[in-house]
Design a protein around this motif. Structure first.
Motif, PDB file in Angstrom:
ATOM      1  N   ARG A 121      -6.194 -36.442  -3.834  1.00 53.80           N
ATOM      2  CA  ARG A 121      -6.715 -35.527  -4.850  1.00 53.80           C
ATOM      3  C   ARG A 121      -5.649 -34.525  -5.264  1.00 53.80           C
ATOM      4  NH1 ARG A 121     -12.318 -31.997  -4.572  1.00 53.80           N
ATOM      5  NH2 ARG A 121     -11.904 -30.665  -6.378  1.00 53.80           N
ATOM      6  N   PRO A 122      -5.372 -34.414  -6.559  1.00 54.55           N
ATOM      7  CA  PRO A 122      -4.355 -33.453  -7.000  1.00 54.55           C
ATOM      8  C   PRO A 122      -4.892 -32.032  -7.021  1.00 54.55           C
ATOM      9  CG  PRO A 122      -5.317 -34.557  -8.893  1.00 54.55           C
ATOM     10  CD  PRO A 122      -5.940 -35.188  -7.682  1.00 54.55           C
ATOM     11  N   VAL A 128       4.092 -23.513  -9.913  1.00 51.28           N
ATOM     12  CA  VAL A 128       5.387 -23.874  -9.342  1.00 51.28           C
ATOM     13  C   VAL A 128       6.374 -22.753  -9.641  1.00 51.28           C
ATOM     14  CG1 VAL A 128       7.290 -25.521  -9.422  1.00 51.28           C
ATOM     15  CG2 VAL A 128       4.922 -26.331  -9.628  1.00 51.28           C
ATOM     16  N   ALA A 129       7.014 -22.276  -8.596  1.00 53.05           N
ATOM     17  CA  ALA A 129       7.981 -21.188  -8.762  1.00 53.05           C
ATOM     18  C   ALA A 129       9.252 -21.703  -9.423  1.00 53.05           C
ATOM     19  CB  ALA A 129       8.306 -20.574  -7.405  1.00 53.05           C
ATOM     20  N   LEU A 130       9.767 -20.913 -10.371  1.00 52.54           N
ATOM     21  CA  LEU A 130      11.014 -21.211 -11.063  1.00 52.54           C
ATOM     22  C   LEU A 130      11.982 -20.047 -10.876  1.00 52.54           C
ATOM     23  CD1 LEU A 130       9.590 -22.654 -14.417  1.00 52.54           C
ATOM     24  CD2 LEU A 130      10.543 -23.950 -12.499  1.00 52.54           C
ATOM     25  N   PRO A 131      13.271 -20.264 -11.124  1.00 53.56           N
ATOM     26  CA  PRO A 131      14.236 -19.171 -10.972  1.00 53.56           C
ATOM     27  C   PRO A 131      13.884 -17.965 -11.835  1.00 53.56           C
ATOM     28  CG  PRO A 131      15.379 -21.280 -11.204  1.00 53.56           C
ATOM     29  CD  PRO A 131      13.925 -21.540 -11.476  1.00 53.56           C
ATOM     30  N   GLY A 132      14.305 -16.793 -11.379  1.00 51.03           N
ATOM     31  CA  GLY A 132      14.080 -15.570 -12.134  1.00 51.03           C
ATOM     32  C   GLY A 132      12.677 -15.023 -12.018  1.00 51.03           C
ATOM     33  N   ALA A 144       3.475 -31.511  -2.296  1.00 50.07           N
ATOM     34  CA  ALA A 144       4.195 -32.149  -1.192  1.00 50.07           C
ATOM     35  C   ALA A 144       5.112 -33.261  -1.679  1.00 50.07           C
ATOM     36  CB  ALA A 144       3.202 -32.699  -0.171  1.00 50.07           C
ATOM     37  N   TYR A 145       4.751 -33.904  -2.799  1.00 52.15           N
ATOM     38  CA  TYR A 145       5.551 -35.006  -3.326  1.00 52.15           C
ATOM     39  C   TYR A 145       6.296 -34.628  -4.600  1.00 52.15           C
ATOM     40  CZ  TYR A 145       2.372 -37.380  -0.160  1.00 52.15           C
ATOM     41  OH  TYR A 145       1.652 -37.744   0.958  1.00 52.15           O
ATOM     42  N   GLU A 205       7.109 -43.567  -4.454  1.00 50.12           N
ATOM     43  CA  GLU A 205       8.550 -43.321  -4.403  1.00 50.12           C
ATOM     44  C   GLU A 205       8.880 -42.030  -3.674  1.00 50.12           C
ATOM     45  OE1 GLU A 205      10.147 -43.346  -8.291  1.00 50.12           O
ATOM     46  OE2 GLU A 205       9.600 -45.447  -8.703  1.00 50.12           O
ATOM     47  N   ARG A 206       7.971 -41.045  -3.749  1.00 49.99           N
ATOM     48  CA  ARG A 206       8.210 -39.754  -3.110  1.00 49.99           C
ATOM     49  C   ARG A 206       7.683 -39.701  -1.673  1.00 49.99           C
ATOM     50  NH1 ARG A 206       9.801 -35.680  -6.650  1.00 49.99           N
ATOM     51  NH2 ARG A 206      11.170 -36.701  -8.172  1.00 49.99           N
ATOM     52  N   GLY A 207       7.222 -40.820  -1.156  1.00 48.67           N
ATOM     53  CA  GLY A 207       6.874 -40.842   0.264  1.00 48.67           C
ATOM     54  C   GLY A 207       5.412 -40.998   0.604  1.00 48.67           C
TER      55      GLY A 207
END
Length: 234
Positions: A121-122, A128-132, A144-145, A205-207
């Motif tokens: 389940r998503p 999602v943290a980004l720079p700045g 996680a993926y 692909e991401r595990g």
């Protein structure tokens, strides 16, 4: 009480009626209501939001019921008001999928479809943290993926400026390791199988490891099938 639902629509209408209604193009379910489930709106007797949501969880097809409950929750309905009622196993499953963070009915559809096809389940509206000190908010994602699904509807993603902003943000996410799968307005029902294949492939692909049973569900979901209403979901 009459619960009316137009097949394929994302809304319901619940009416207090003295006798059985027959409404062309609508599915009608009749029932008897306790006084606590009836309220007044502009002088008209209607069912309470909690009762209407309860009936939707019991009567509507699974995905459509989740769509409606998501919208009820976004408007402030307390899910505990439903959990305290006597629920069928089917209704409990619907409540378990409901999420007040869903931003649109189509996002709700996608979440249910992905979960029902065997994917984990998503998270809805994943930050999602980004720079700045910035953040990106993803429609659906698995942190996680580092895989996300974004729904581009016609209302907010059709102009050149909208598309430019979307691609710029997604390209930044890709640079930080995210796989972003984009779903357009034709994904349900026309391209559901393509979307499932892309998302399952990215997760693997991401595990992510679905196991034999999970893989069987994914493969079965990729085959075109038709619902009782004649709607293809593959």
């Amino acid at each position: 009480m009459e619960l009316l639902h137009r097949p394929g629509a994302d809304h319901v209408l619940e009416l207090m009626a003295p006798e059985r209604l027959e409404v062309p193009g609508w599915a009608v379910h009749a029932g008897v209501l306790p006084a606590a489930d009836v309220t007044l709106h502009d002088g008209i007797r209607v069912t309470t939001p909690a009762r209407t949501a309860f009936d939707c969880a019991h009567w509507l097809p699974r995905a459509e019921a989740v769509v409606v409950l998501d919208q009820f929750l976004r408007r402030g309905l307390d899910l505990d008001l439903l959990r305290h009622r006597t629920l069928s196993g089917r209704a409990r499953g619907v409540l378990g999928l409901a999420d007040r963070r869903a931003a649109s009915p189509r996002e709700s559809w996608l979440r249910v479809m992905l979960a029902d096809c065997g994917l984990p389940r998503p998270v809805t509206q994943l930050r999602v943290a980004l720079p700045g000190g910035r953040h990106a908010c993803l429609d659906l994602g698995w942190e996680a993926y580092q895989v996300a699904v974004e729904y581009d509807g016609r209302e907010h993603h059709t102009t050149p400026a909208d598309r430019h902003d979307d691609e710029r943000r997604r390209e930044e996410l890709r640079r930080h390791g995210w796989r972003v799968v984009v779903a357009g307005p034709d994904v349900i029902p026309g391209r559901a199988a393509d979307l499932l294949e892309a998302v399952a492939g990215a997760l693997i692909e991401r595990g992510w490891r679905p196991g034999p049973e999970g893989m069987a569900r994914i493969l079965a979901a990729r085959r075109p099938r038709t619902s009782r209403r004649g709607r293809s979901y593959g």
